[in-house]
Design a protein around this motif. Sequence first.
Motif, PDB file in Angstrom:
ATOM      1  N   GLN A  95       0.837  -1.200   0.000  1.00  0.00           N
ATOM      2  CA  GLN A  95       0.000   0.000   0.000  1.00  0.00           C
ATOM      3  C   GLN A  95       0.873   1.252   0.000  1.00  0.00           C
ATOM      4  O   GLN A  95       0.572   2.237  -0.690  1.00  0.00           O
ATOM      5  CB  GLN A  95      -0.898  -0.032   1.242  1.00  0.00           C
ATOM      6  N   THR A  96       1.979   1.205   0.763  1.00  0.00           N
ATOM      7  CA  THR A  96       2.885   2.355   0.774  1.00  0.00           C
ATOM      8  C   THR A  96       3.602   2.498  -0.559  1.00  0.00           C
ATOM      9  O   THR A  96       3.824   3.611  -1.035  1.00  0.00           O
ATOM     10  CB  THR A  96       3.933   2.212   1.899  1.00  0.00           C
ATOM     11  N   TYR A  97       3.966   1.366  -1.180  1.00  0.00           N
ATOM     12  CA  TYR A  97       4.641   1.430  -2.478  1.00  0.00           C
ATOM     13  C   TYR A  97       3.717   1.979  -3.557  1.00  0.00           C
ATOM     14  O   TYR A  97       4.154   2.710  -4.456  1.00  0.00           O
ATOM     15  CB  TYR A  97       5.154   0.043  -2.876  1.00  0.00           C
ATOM     16  N   LEU A  98       2.446   1.626  -3.486  1.00  0.00           N
ATOM     17  CA  LEU A  98       1.491   2.171  -4.459  1.00  0.00           C
ATOM     18  C   LEU A  98       1.453   3.687  -4.391  1.00  0.00           C
ATOM     19  O   LEU A  98       1.382   4.372  -5.415  1.00  0.00           O
ATOM     20  CB  LEU A  98       0.090   1.600  -4.206  1.00  0.00           C
ATOM     21  N   PRO A 103       2.711   8.481  -9.013  1.00  0.00           N
ATOM     22  CA  PRO A 103       2.981   9.515 -10.018  1.00  0.00           C
ATOM     23  C   PRO A 103       3.407   8.983 -11.386  1.00  0.00           C
ATOM     24  O   PRO A 103       3.334   9.701 -12.373  1.00  0.00           O
ATOM     25  CB  PRO A 103       4.117  10.339  -9.377  1.00  0.00           C
ATOM     26  N   ASN A 104       3.847   7.731 -11.444  1.00  0.00           N
ATOM     27  CA  ASN A 104       4.279   7.149 -12.720  1.00  0.00           C
ATOM     28  C   ASN A 104       3.568   5.808 -12.936  1.00  0.00           C
ATOM     29  O   ASN A 104       4.184   4.739 -12.874  1.00  0.00           O
ATOM     30  CB  ASN A 104       5.794   6.963 -12.724  1.00  0.00           C
ATOM     31  N   PRO A 105       2.268   5.831 -13.222  1.00  0.00           N
ATOM     32  CA  PRO A 105       1.489   4.581 -13.303  1.00  0.00           C
ATOM     33  C   PRO A 105       1.862   3.694 -14.478  1.00  0.00           C
ATOM     34  O   PRO A 105       1.464   2.524 -14.511  1.00  0.00           O
ATOM     35  CB  PRO A 105       0.052   5.090 -13.426  1.00  0.00           C
ATOM     36  N   GLN A 106       2.607   4.204 -15.453  1.00  0.00           N
ATOM     37  CA  GLN A 106       2.993   3.396 -16.600  1.00  0.00           C
ATOM     38  C   GLN A 106       4.279   2.607 -16.355  1.00  0.00           C
ATOM     39  O   GLN A 106       4.661   1.788 -17.185  1.00  0.00           O
ATOM     40  CB  GLN A 106       3.179   4.295 -17.838  1.00  0.00           C
TER      41      GLN A 106
END
Length: 796
Positions: A95-98, A103-106
């Motif tokens: 959850q923290t890594y998400l 900011p860079n979902p790709q």
Amino acid sequence: MSWNLLNRFIESDVFNQDPFLSVAYLSRYADHVGITYVLCSKLRRFSYDEIEFFLPQLCHLIISVNNDSMALEEFILDLCEESVNAALLTFWLFQTYLHDLAPNPQSEAFQTCRRIYNKVQHIVFNLAEPERVEKIKENLLRQNYSRCETQFITALEDISNRLVVVPKPARLSALRAELALIAQDLPSEVDIPCICPPTLVDGIPSKSRHHRIVRLNPAEATVLNSAEKVPYLLMVEVLRDDFSFDPETPDNVRLLSKLLSEQGTSRRRIFDLSESSRTVIANGNAVKPTDLSPDSVFEPSSGDLGSSPIIKTFDDDTTVREPPPLPRLSSGTTTLSNLSGLATPRTSGASTSRSSSPGRKLNSVRPGPGDVLDFSALATHMRTASQMLAQLELTSGKRPKSEVAAIRAKIIASMQSLEEQSFESEDTFHGPSPTFDMIMANANAAVLNMPPDAIGDETVGPTLNAGAGLARMENDQKTGGVQRKGDRDDPSAATFGEAWHLKKERIRKTSPYGWMKNWDVVSVIVKTGADLRQEAFACQLIQVCDKIWQDAQTPVWVKRMRILVTGESSGLIETITNGVSLHSIKRSLTLATIEAGQNPRGRIATLKDHFVKSFGPPESDAYKAAEDAFKRSLAAYSIISYILQLKDRHNGNVLIDNEGHIIHIDFGFMLSNSPGSVGFEAAPFKLTQEYVDVLGGVGSPGFEDYKKLCKQAFQALRRSADNLIDLVSMIGKESKMPCFSYGVQQATAALRQRFQLQLGADDAEQFVETDLIGKSLGSLYTRLYDTFQYRTQGIY
């Protein structure tokens, strides 16, 4: 290294004794699919408790390394299937890594993180539709625990977040009212992972026995001082090893019957206080009900102030009407309604409970005589008062400042008065004791009346901003428990708060569960608005140092601290009981002697003054035992401070416990970052003259023993330097922690250099003698930093 040579090492007895080597080599050969598969197979041979320690590193490797192998991912998911604790910890980690990667979902990292997070979420909440009754029995118990656990932690953190908007004088009242609402759903199948870990049976996670939280006493909770956020202290009563996930136990048979009867129904989630986070898991789907009204001090069901039937808006009426009084029965006692599970004010002499553990009847749990508070009425009062304060803030520009201030003061006074009547405990000490405010007021007056020539380098003097020092001292008063033996009338002793063993015994006597053999109480700090991952990482590294020293039989001492990270800006911290900051010790002694007329020139008390006052003269057995505890802990933290480059080591971040140990806290600056990005603390570690004085001075047997312990501790860490270096290297890749702000390669290279691995054993000991202890003893940089903290922040 060739594959044949590497394979021989991997199959050796040395490699298979410790999971650390498998974890370390996973990082070194992260781009090799075959080696990754072999190493993950090795990890499966170790026990769960050995693996859980490395869970942060393993999860971080998946995110930070681009590898075609699925072996590590499958290992983590299988671990989550096996252990409910591992599933929750992994769920919170990803959850923290998400949040970090959003900011860079790709990016490949985000895609990997989202995929694993979704899989772990399905494991945690058992979202898949069950097909067989047997499957239901296996998973519904775990699903219930995970649902209750996540909601319990979220509810606690939600309070901390929302207290930010409440005026400081009213925060304690709002906190305790909110906790009273949460307490209605206890006992429940919840514990606190990491801080209150389950007991493994035969080393098998699925057979773990968890510690059930049975009670939160709002009267024991308190808000801690903070510059921006609102952390708070919470006392959690638990029954050790009280529930498991075995569907055949009588308790769980009854619980399963209850859960199955509720399956598929949309009911209000336990512990949930906010509309935004309210979700019901029904038929494997997450559903947000919109027809449930808010139920919180901060989100009152009566709506905004203008819609409340008991008061008019400020625009329509200048009169501030009192919140409704608590309803009472004709006998004079307040009604219990359906809230018998809440903590009773201590003035009643007993507490009540909604229910016991499933299937257990606690006949002794009954309301006591006297007033028993209706917490629903209390919550209504607090909600209304909070609404009024919020509305007043919004309309303050339309009214005279004096009138706004008067209204605000009246509302807050109303909240405080009701909270004091409801929750305040009886006086712990016999007879009147000086309060913190009394001591500070009297002492400050004494300082103001001093002649100008009384102010010097070692005397009480003016500061630019004493806020930090005051906040630290008040927090120590709330969390610490150091007391002077047989010296309760000493005003400085009163500021240290209640000793932990006395507090625990007092809580036990007032608890309806205190008579049970497996009863215990845990003290935690709930904190939001701060990233605790670096703090948790520092505690992990300190634990590694401690294990190295224990294995080498090096007689030094450190405090192992536990932190539960639940998000990028939230978590729970284990409270250090029986520990008070050196700042509070020095300041309280100084002000007490000034108040007593024993210190007319305002000399600042020293650590040795505290040791003599607490443990007796230096030649006494009690003092010698405390000196030994101080010596062994000072040596450990000296070497740790040097190796990890712990900075911001002012006296507010250094504690002394009731046995004499020194304990370091607050690891916001380590490895490569420092306060203000300026290397002001240039000494290898903090070794002041007053530390040395406790040991008997330079050249004394105590100081010589300290130097010997430092050498032993340094040599032991050097022999296992790769353990620390590899852990830092693994977690540093693509890390957002401030300690890696200058790059992971720089941090690890500097760390390796500090071990002085090029030196032989004799030269390494000489290095400790001259380059570490010699340069740290009485360092001008240390003195300047302490002076700066005192003059600008009021930290002694």
